[in-house]
Design an enzyme around this catalytic site. Structure first.
Site, PDB file in Angstrom:
ATOM      1  N   GLU A  15     -31.356 -64.141  28.239  1.00 63.11           N
ATOM      2  CA  GLU A  15     -31.623 -63.264  27.111  1.00 63.11           C
ATOM      3  C   GLU A  15     -31.360 -64.039  25.823  1.00 63.11           C
ATOM      4  OE1 GLU A  15     -32.575 -60.413  28.272  1.00 63.11           O
ATOM      5  OE2 GLU A  15     -32.435 -58.964  26.642  1.00 63.11           O
ATOM      6  N   TYR A  56     -21.181 -86.531  14.344  1.00 64.63           N
ATOM      7  CA  TYR A  56     -22.367 -85.940  14.976  1.00 64.63           C
ATOM      8  C   TYR A  56     -23.610 -86.263  14.154  1.00 64.63           C
ATOM      9  CZ  TYR A  56     -25.440 -82.453  17.088  1.00 64.63           C
ATOM     10  OH  TYR A  56     -26.489 -81.836  17.728  1.00 64.63           O
ATOM     11  N   ASP A  57     -23.508 -86.024  12.849  1.00 65.52           N
ATOM     12  CA  ASP A  57     -24.663 -86.265  11.981  1.00 65.52           C
ATOM     13  C   ASP A  57     -25.102 -87.719  12.028  1.00 65.52           C
ATOM     14  OD1 ASP A  57     -24.674 -83.661  11.312  1.00 65.52           O
ATOM     15  OD2 ASP A  57     -23.676 -83.903   9.374  1.00 65.52           O
ATOM     16  N   LYS A  71     -25.266 -56.167  29.610  1.00 66.49           N
ATOM     17  CA  LYS A  71     -26.703 -56.173  29.303  1.00 66.49           C
ATOM     18  C   LYS A  71     -26.842 -56.460  27.809  1.00 66.49           C
ATOM     19  CE  LYS A  71     -30.837 -53.413  30.238  1.00 66.49           C
ATOM     20  NZ  LYS A  71     -31.498 -53.586  28.977  1.00 66.49           N
ATOM     21  N   LEU A 131     -35.601 -53.156  34.948  1.00 65.24           N
ATOM     22  CA  LEU A 131     -34.664 -52.459  35.834  1.00 65.24           C
ATOM     23  C   LEU A 131     -34.773 -50.957  35.630  1.00 65.24           C
ATOM     24  CD1 LEU A 131     -31.514 -54.652  35.180  1.00 65.24           C
ATOM     25  CD2 LEU A 131     -32.962 -54.680  37.193  1.00 65.24           C
ATOM     26  N   LYS A 149     -27.034 -47.573  31.175  1.00 68.37           N
ATOM     27  CA  LYS A 149     -27.202 -47.621  29.719  1.00 68.37           C
ATOM     28  C   LYS A 149     -26.104 -46.830  29.027  1.00 68.37           C
ATOM     29  CE  LYS A 149     -31.067 -48.735  28.044  1.00 68.37           C
ATOM     30  NZ  LYS A 149     -32.213 -49.365  27.831  1.00 68.37           N
ATOM     31  N   ASP A 195     -18.206 -83.257  12.468  1.00 71.01           N
ATOM     32  CA  ASP A 195     -19.572 -83.021  11.982  1.00 71.01           C
ATOM     33  C   ASP A 195     -20.190 -84.326  11.494  1.00 71.01           C
ATOM     34  OD1 ASP A 195     -19.087 -80.444  12.503  1.00 71.01           O
ATOM     35  OD2 ASP A 195     -19.188 -79.715  10.425  1.00 71.01           O
ATOM     36  N   CYS A 229     -38.013 -33.094  -8.499  1.00 70.67           N
ATOM     37  CA  CYS A 229     -37.860 -34.472  -8.019  1.00 70.67           C
ATOM     38  C   CYS A 229     -36.643 -35.092  -8.710  1.00 70.67           C
ATOM     39  CB  CYS A 229     -39.114 -35.273  -8.350  1.00 70.67           C
ATOM     40  SG  CYS A 229     -38.996 -37.004  -7.867  1.00 70.67           S
TER      41      CYS A 229
HETATM   42  S1  IVH Z   1     -31.570 -58.987  35.360  1.00 67.93           S
HETATM   43  C1  IVH Z   1     -35.127 -57.792  38.086  1.00 67.93           C
HETATM   44  N1  IVH Z   1     -29.399 -59.390  33.923  1.00 67.93           N
HETATM   45  O1  IVH Z   1     -32.442 -56.219  30.603  1.00 67.93           O
HETATM   46  C2  IVH Z   1     -33.952 -58.262  37.305  1.00 67.93           C
HETATM   47  N2  IVH Z   1     -31.301 -58.474  32.822  1.00 67.93           N
HETATM   48  O2  IVH Z   1     -34.487 -54.104  32.194  1.00 67.93           O
HETATM   49  C3  IVH Z   1     -34.153 -58.140  35.840  1.00 67.93           C
HETATM   50  N3  IVH Z   1     -30.970 -58.067  30.426  1.00 67.93           N
HETATM   51  O3  IVH Z   1     -35.667 -57.528  30.947  1.00 67.93           O
HETATM   52  C4  IVH Z   1     -33.216 -58.627  34.871  1.00 67.93           C
HETATM   53  N4  IVH Z   1     -28.901 -58.797  30.316  1.00 67.93           N
HETATM   54  O4  IVH Z   1     -34.167 -58.391  29.098  1.00 67.93           O
HETATM   55  C5  IVH Z   1     -30.676 -58.942  33.912  1.00 67.93           C
HETATM   56  N5  IVH Z   1     -27.426 -59.817  32.783  1.00 67.93           N
HETATM   57  C6  IVH Z   1     -28.684 -59.386  32.780  1.00 67.93           C
HETATM   58  C7  IVH Z   1     -29.309 -58.919  31.599  1.00 67.93           C
HETATM   59  C8  IVH Z   1     -30.625 -58.449  31.670  1.00 67.93           C
HETATM   60  C9  IVH Z   1     -29.914 -58.284  29.628  1.00 67.93           C
HETATM   61  C10 IVH Z   1     -32.251 -57.453  30.009  1.00 67.93           C
HETATM   62  C11 IVH Z   1     -33.474 -58.270  30.301  1.00 67.93           C
HETATM   63  C12 IVH Z   1     -34.314 -57.433  31.234  1.00 67.93           C
HETATM   64  C13 IVH Z   1     -33.776 -56.046  31.006  1.00 67.93           C
HETATM   65  C14 IVH Z   1     -33.780 -55.257  32.298  1.00 67.93           C
END
Ligand code: IVH
Length: 692
Positions: A187, A47-48, A126, A94, A327, A44, A421
């Site tokens: 993301e 780096y600093d 995701k 998606l 999901k 550190d 209450c």
């Molecule tokens: S691909 C058309 N890959 O999920 C392709 N999305 O509804 C669109 N997300 O808006 C995205 N991890 O915010 C993709 N590995 C991943 C992801 C990812 C999270 C989120 C992203 C996107 C939403 C899709």
């Protein structure tokens, strides 16, 4: 090279440029090892010192500070607002699936679309965060855009630059020669632990907690001051690359490999599989393990791997046919409901809360959950001492979703809402016709008092820093505060407060300074801060501008109230009740004596007219001579309304440069579109005052 030695010795600009490059590369390499690979390469301290050296040179020679310098990560000057930017490739979402069957349907359609040729899937987690699009040119980050409505997003480049994991420049010249321009998507998210720590700090400061890491991430990215963003532990994972060249036209998995080679943080959990059964195994595997991940995921993304096959499959409506999101269900746990207690809000609304046997869910220990209201309890037949299922989505507040009837004891009885209450005053509670909530109507209910004072001091009201939930609770408990007017008598109680735990002269003086500052807050904010039932920010503004002063407001009758824009019978009645209450009148008198703002600004009032009454405006794009906020204020001053989206009710769209989807929507609905000049003419102001 310290700043002193810089001035002592005469370095040539060439030498310094070289030195700067060297230092930058050293920092970039160390950042990558530390943040992306989690394998620190230098101490550190070292780096600093390298960082400081670079900062010193850039300070002495500002012309050497480039846009991609790691020193930019500490943030810069606050912005007035974000510019809108049109996505080069729209950011689509998606389709979601929830079951094995839907997954099989997706696979069947892929198979049909590809005429049964072989294909592979790229499986990715995701991450539950905020999507971002990043544009690079000659290897240097040019711009970072939020998803927005998919077509237009906010330019949040300065905020994104503060993320230490993100390369601001790609140093591999062979890659840059091959792909001088490219777009990356990823993301932005916050890890669970960082989120919990930030919330802990807020709790200690008595501030309102953030609901979940995604909201906090989204809120952070919307801050106009990037130096504040730099202080929040945001991370990013990248999952998409577009180069418009053969370099990115093989497969999703190859693109991610290339991203990794370029230095972008990518997910180590990606997998390429060759059948939908294997996709399902991936899904099941991560469903079981997701709690152990350091961040929240809300599902799995499945993509046809080959880009050529993605192109064959194409898009349907606004989603690709070659990708889908699976999901997960919200995380659940079983526990025992020990008791149902009542929480009283500022308006006296009483919320039932489940006191639970502690259970670990999604990485945190849960001992309370919301039960919403009496109807929720009865329709789900939830009883005291039941075994219940609690659920936590991305939110920190869990809820009780059902009870396990088989485990119920035979002597259990349905929950009866108490008649009194929980406040010490023990006033009777009542449930108005058509409302889901019960209310405590006692004016001295200590719980309402706390919540009302807290509301008065909150950010959108009088914005008194340091007077959050914890402090208000403490002061009410000790009798230092009994109503909002007592806040302005706290100066006299400084010595008393100094004797309390956790208070020093600095902290008390900060609070007192903030109290003093609140006296200058505009009158409409005071009106909102008073917490008159049903009077929100909009109604407070309308009332403030209609009557101009507190004395005029106090003397108005119900008809007069109802003649004000958007004020209906219940708000009008509530105002009558409020001003008729002798206790409230005393409080108001004391606030006036304390020197708070009791009338709207004369100048502002005289400029206010009603020419736009009944007109709804929508603003889009950038205006040159004023900010959008200022334009809204000018419209509101004339009695007009500003709405966020175009609909049939819109009267005018004011379109600046870079106007987006709203422009198209207005054209489709044949709504008059004004350019900036026309808008100014309509306002009849030759040169609007841009001073906000
Ligand atoms: S691909 C058309 N890959 O999920 C392709 N999305 O509804 C669109 N997300 O808006 C995205 N991890 O915010 C993709 N590995 C991943 C992801 C990812 C999270 C989120 C992203 C996107 C939403 C899709």
């Amino acid at each position: 090279m310290s700043q002193d030695s810089l001035f002592e010795k005469q370095y040539s600009l060439d030498d310094l440029t070289k030195k700067v490059d060297e230092l930058k590369q050293k920092i970039v390499a160390a950042d990558y090892r530390y943040y992306v690979l989690a394998e620190p390469s230098i101490s550190d301290r070292e780096y600093d010192s390298v960082f400081k050296e670079l900062q010193d040179i850039e300070h002495a020679y500002p012309e050497l500070q480039t846009q991609d310098s790691p020193t930019k990560r500490v943030g810069g000057q606050p912005l007035k607002e974000f510019k809108q930017f049109k996505h080069i490739i729209p950011m689509l979402s998606l389709s979601n699936t929830y079951t094995n069957q839907e997954l099989l349907d997706f696979d069947r359609k892929v198979q049909q679309g590809l005429d049964s040729t072989d294909y592979a899937y790229a499986c990715e987690l995701k991450v539950d965060g905020v999507a971002i699009s990043l544009h690079y040119s000659q290897g240097v980050l040019q711009r970072a855009i939020t998803r927005g409505d998919g077509e237009f997003g906010d330019d949040i480049t300065e905020n994104i630059k503060t993320l230490p994991m993100l390369p601001l420049r790609i140093y591999d010249t062979s890659i840059i020669t091959e792909i001088p321009e490219f777009e990356v998507r990823g993301e932005v998210y916050m890890e669970k632990l960082d989120f919990l720590n930030l919330n802990k700090e807020r709790e200690e400061a008595g501030e309102k907690l953030y609901a979940n890491p995604r909201n906090l991430t989204a809120g952070t990215l919307k801050l106009l001051d990037s130096s504040l963003v730099a202080k929040r532990p945001l991370k990013i994972v990248c999952y998409f690359l577009e180069t418009h060249s053969p370099a990115s036209s093989v497969s999703q998995s190859k693109n991610v490999e290339l991203l990794k080679k370029m230095g972008f943080p990518i997910s180590p959990y990606n997998e390429q599989v060759f059948s939908i059964q294997k996709v399902y195994e991936y899904i099941e595997n991560w469903d079981a393990k997701r709690e152990s991940l350091p961040f929240f995921i809300d599902g799995i993304v499945i993509k046809v791997d080959a880009i050529s096959q993605q192109r064959i499959l194409g898009f349907v409506a606004r989603a690709p046919r070659w990708a889908i999101a699976y999901k997960y269900e919200a995380l659940k746990a079983e526990t025992k409901l020990l008791d149902i207690t009542l929480q009283v809000g500022r308006t006296g609304a009483i919320t039932p809360v489940a006191e639970l046997q502690s259970v670990v869910l999604a990485g945190s220990t849960i001992s309370r959950a919301t039960l919403h209201n009496i109807d929720y309890i009865h329709s789900n037949d939830i009883r005291n001492k039941d075994f219940v299922i609690i659920e936590k989505g991305g939110d920190i507040i869990p809820k009780v979703v059902s009870s396990i009837k088989e485990k119920r004891s035979s002597d259990s009885i349905p929950f009866q809402f108490p008649q009194l209450c929980p406040c010490k005053v023990q006033s009777e509670i009542h449930r108005p016709e058509g409302e889901a909530n019960y209310y405590c109507i006692h004016p001295n209910c200590p719980w309402q008092i706390r919540r009302r004072i807290e509301h008065f001091a909150s950010r959108d009201a009088m914005d008194i820093e340091g007077l959050g939930e914890k402090v208000v609770d403490q002061f009410v408990e000790l009798g230092l505060l009994q109503n909002v007017a007592d806040i302005y008598d706290l100066y006299a109680k400084r010595d008393e407060i100094l004797l309390l735990d956790r208070w020093g002269s600095k902290s008390i003086d900060n609070v007192l300074a903030s109290i003093e500052k609140s006296k200058q807050k505009p009158y409409h904010r005071l009106l909102f801060a008073l917490g008159i039932r049903y009077v929100g920010e909009g109604a407070a503004k309308n009332l403030a501008f209609h009557f101009g002063s507190m004395s005029a407001l106090k003397n108005a009758d119900i008809e007069e109230f109802m003649s004000v824009k958007d004020i209906g019978k219940s708000i009008a009645q509530s105002l009558i009740d409020f001003f008729a209450d002798p206790q409230e009148s005393t409080v108001i008198k004391r606030l006036e004596l304390a020197g708070l703002t009791f009338a709207i600004d004369e100048e502002e009032f005289s400029q206010r007219t009603n020419e736009f009454t009944g007109f709804i405006f929508v603003l889009t794009g950038e205006l040159e001579s004023m900010t959008r906020k200022h334009a809204s204020e000018l419209i509101e001053k004339k009695g007009g309304k500003v709405s966020g989206s175009v609909s049939k009710k819109t009267n005018y769209l004011v379109a600046g440069t870079n106007a987006g989807s709203k422009h198209i929507a207005a054209q489709e609905l044949a709504i008059p579109i004004l350019n900036e000049q026309e808008f100014i003419q309509l306002l009849q102001i030759s040169k609007p005052d841009t001073n906000n």
